[in-house]
Write an enzyme that holds these catalytic residues in place. Structure first.
Site, PDB file in Angstrom:
ATOM      1  CD1 TRP A  62       0.150  -0.916   3.365  1.00  0.00           C
ATOM      2  CD2 TRP A  62       0.135   1.317   3.245  1.00  0.00           C
ATOM      3  NE1 TRP A  62       0.745  -0.442   4.511  1.00  0.00           N
ATOM      4  CE2 TRP A  62       0.747   0.938   4.465  1.00  0.00           C
ATOM      5  CE3 TRP A  62       0.020   2.683   2.963  1.00  0.00           C
ATOM      6  CZ2 TRP A  62       1.241   1.857   5.391  1.00  0.00           C
ATOM      7  CZ3 TRP A  62       0.513   3.604   3.880  1.00  0.00           C
ATOM      8  CH2 TRP A  62       1.109   3.199   5.072  1.00  0.00           C
ATOM      9  CD  GLU A 107       5.890   5.382  12.387  1.00  0.00           C
ATOM     10  OE1 GLU A 107       6.974   5.102  11.864  1.00  0.00           O
ATOM     11  OE2 GLU A 107       5.096   4.540  12.820  1.00  0.00           O
ATOM     12  CD  GLU A 145       8.133   1.076  11.014  1.00  0.00           C
ATOM     13  OE1 GLU A 145       7.601   2.141  11.372  1.00  0.00           O
ATOM     14  OE2 GLU A 145       7.860  -0.026  11.532  1.00  0.00           O
ATOM     15  CD  GLU A 198       8.568  -2.343  14.550  1.00  0.00           C
ATOM     16  OE1 GLU A 198       7.381  -2.043  14.345  1.00  0.00           O
ATOM     17  OE2 GLU A 198       9.502  -1.782  13.954  1.00  0.00           O
ATOM     18  CB  THR A 201       4.375   0.496  17.116  1.00  0.00           C
ATOM     19  OG1 THR A 201       5.555   0.965  17.741  1.00  0.00           O
ATOM     20  CG2 THR A 201       3.901   1.535  16.122  1.00  0.00           C
ATOM     21  CG  ASP A 230       2.928  -1.897   7.188  1.00  0.00           C
ATOM     22  OD1 ASP A 230       2.545  -2.888   6.534  1.00  0.00           O
ATOM     23  OD2 ASP A 230       3.232  -0.814   6.660  1.00  0.00           O
ATOM     24  CD  GLU A 231       4.744  -0.086  13.198  1.00  0.00           C
ATOM     25  OE1 GLU A 231       5.745  -0.821  13.181  1.00  0.00           O
ATOM     26  OE2 GLU A 231       4.821   1.141  13.035  1.00  0.00           O
ATOM     27  CG  HIS A 234       7.695  -4.039  10.464  1.00  0.00           C
ATOM     28  ND1 HIS A 234       7.438  -2.693  10.332  1.00  0.00           N
ATOM     29  CD2 HIS A 234       7.728  -4.536   9.197  1.00  0.00           C
ATOM     30  CE1 HIS A 234       7.322  -2.389   9.049  1.00  0.00           C
ATOM     31  NE2 HIS A 234       7.505  -3.492   8.340  1.00  0.00           N
TER      32      HIS A 234
END
Length: 367
Positions: A62, A107, A145, A198, A201, A230-231, A234
């Protein structure tokens, strides 16, 4: 990588930011002996097989534009989309915007984090484009990120609910201040730190998604949910790396976990400053805790989860230092929960107080 794992109690606020560089406390800069460097070199094949596949190809990833008004549309249609975004944000509480801004600012300081992680012995990116799988992962992770800050910053800008000049000053201050998580250029410490960060988050963005949905902004909920995903991915990588280190070098890995927790795992943006509030980080943390986005209870949950995930209580054959670290880490969760209970009791005895945040045009929030 955004949320402080041990939020400071809002009952003892002390200035922590000075714009001019401060002398660092005595630090170990390089703490990993040569034989440990060889461990990471020996794991390069494993990293290629188990770590790199966790990166998503660019074509399948994305991008911020997916969630934002389309600037390629005719002016009228673009403006209609911006108006719709602004209409959705009207009922969102100011506290949510403070949290979104703090997360976004964190970020945006990504250059500091990538630089620090790329300097770690055994995995360093010697010339900036190394084919070493550890370096490839760190560059890919940074690229993934980087989208988080870009997306949140543009959303906040279009919302009209925040003071972008103050926010941009805060980003400027934070990048200039740097980052010191006491990793000692040691990937044992770095992998432990990022495992906790991570997961924290992931939890925080997930909680913001829930609050945004409740406030009626389904797009913001989708944005935060996507970032949370995403986090989570990760987190799986970094916890997997620690699992492998516990397999091949259990005592050193166990000591690294104990050392990082003893030093306290601090939020990457603990030096945030807007030019006005020397206690900005503590005030931001207090808002996180008050609206239920992230608290010490959450950190205790993370610690409990990772102890189980890594099987720390069942580790055997440790050195005396490793066994001492094991006892410390495995006994820490109840202590943290007791600390939180005392903090809650103390907070109930305090009178509410107001803090103005420059990010939201100096509106006052009650903490």
């Amino acid at each position: 990588m955004q949320i402080q794992t041990l939020p400071l109690a809002c009952t003892s606020l002390k200035p922590i930011v000075n714009i001019s560089p401060q002398p660092l406390k005595e630090r170990k800069t390089y703490s990993m002996p040569p034989e440990k460097v060889e461990i990471f070199k020996s794991l390069e094949g494993w990293a290629s097989e188990k770590v790199l596949p966790m990166l998503k190809p660019v074509e399948q990833s994305w991008q911020p534009q997916t969630f934002l008004p389309d600037s390629s549309l005719p002016t009228g249609e673009f403006c209609d989309q911006v108006k719709a975004l602004r209409d959705r944000t009207k009922e969102i509480p100011d506290e949510y915007f403070v949290v979104l801004v703090g997360n976004m600012i964190t970020e945006e300081a990504l250059p500091s984090y990538q630089t620090a992680l790329n300097n770690q012995d055994g995995i360093r990116d010697d010339y900036g484009a190394s084919p070493n799988p550890w370096a490839v992962w760190l560059r890919g992770w940074s690229a993934e990120e980087n989208r988080h800050g870009d997306l949140l910053k543009t959303y906040l800008y279009l919302s009209g609910r925040v003071d972008m000049e103050r926010i941009e000053r805060t980003i400027h201050y934070l990048i200039a201040a740097g980052w010191d998580a006491q990793l000692e250029n040691n990937p044992y410490f770095g992998s432990v730190y990022t495992s906790f960060q991570e997961r924290a988050t992931f939890m925080a963005h997930g909680n913001i998604a829930r609050l945004a949905k409740k406030s009626g902004d389904q797009v913001l909920a989708q944005i935060c949910g996507t970032i949370a995903a995403d986090e989570k991915r990760h987190e799986k990588v970094y916890t997997r790396i620690v699992e492998k280190l516990l397999e091949v070098d259990p005592s050193c890995a166990m000591v690294a976990i104990g050392d990082m927790l003893e030093k306290k795992i601090v939020m990457p943006a603990h030096l945030m400053y807007d030019g006005e509030d020397p206690n900005l980080f503590q005030h931001f943390s207090a808002v996180l805790q008050r609206i239920g986005v992230y608290s010490t209870d959450d950190f205790a949950d993370i610690l409990e989860f990772l102890i189980g995930q890594w099987g720390l209580e069942k580790l055997e054959g440790l050195t005396s230092h490793g066994k001492k670290a094991q006892d410390f880490v495995c006994g820490l969760t109840p202590r943290i929960r007791k600390f939180q209970e005392r903090a809650h009791d103390q907070a109930h005895k305090m009178k509410p107080y107001g803090i103005k945040f420059s990010w939201i045009f100096n509106k006052e929030l009650v903490l």
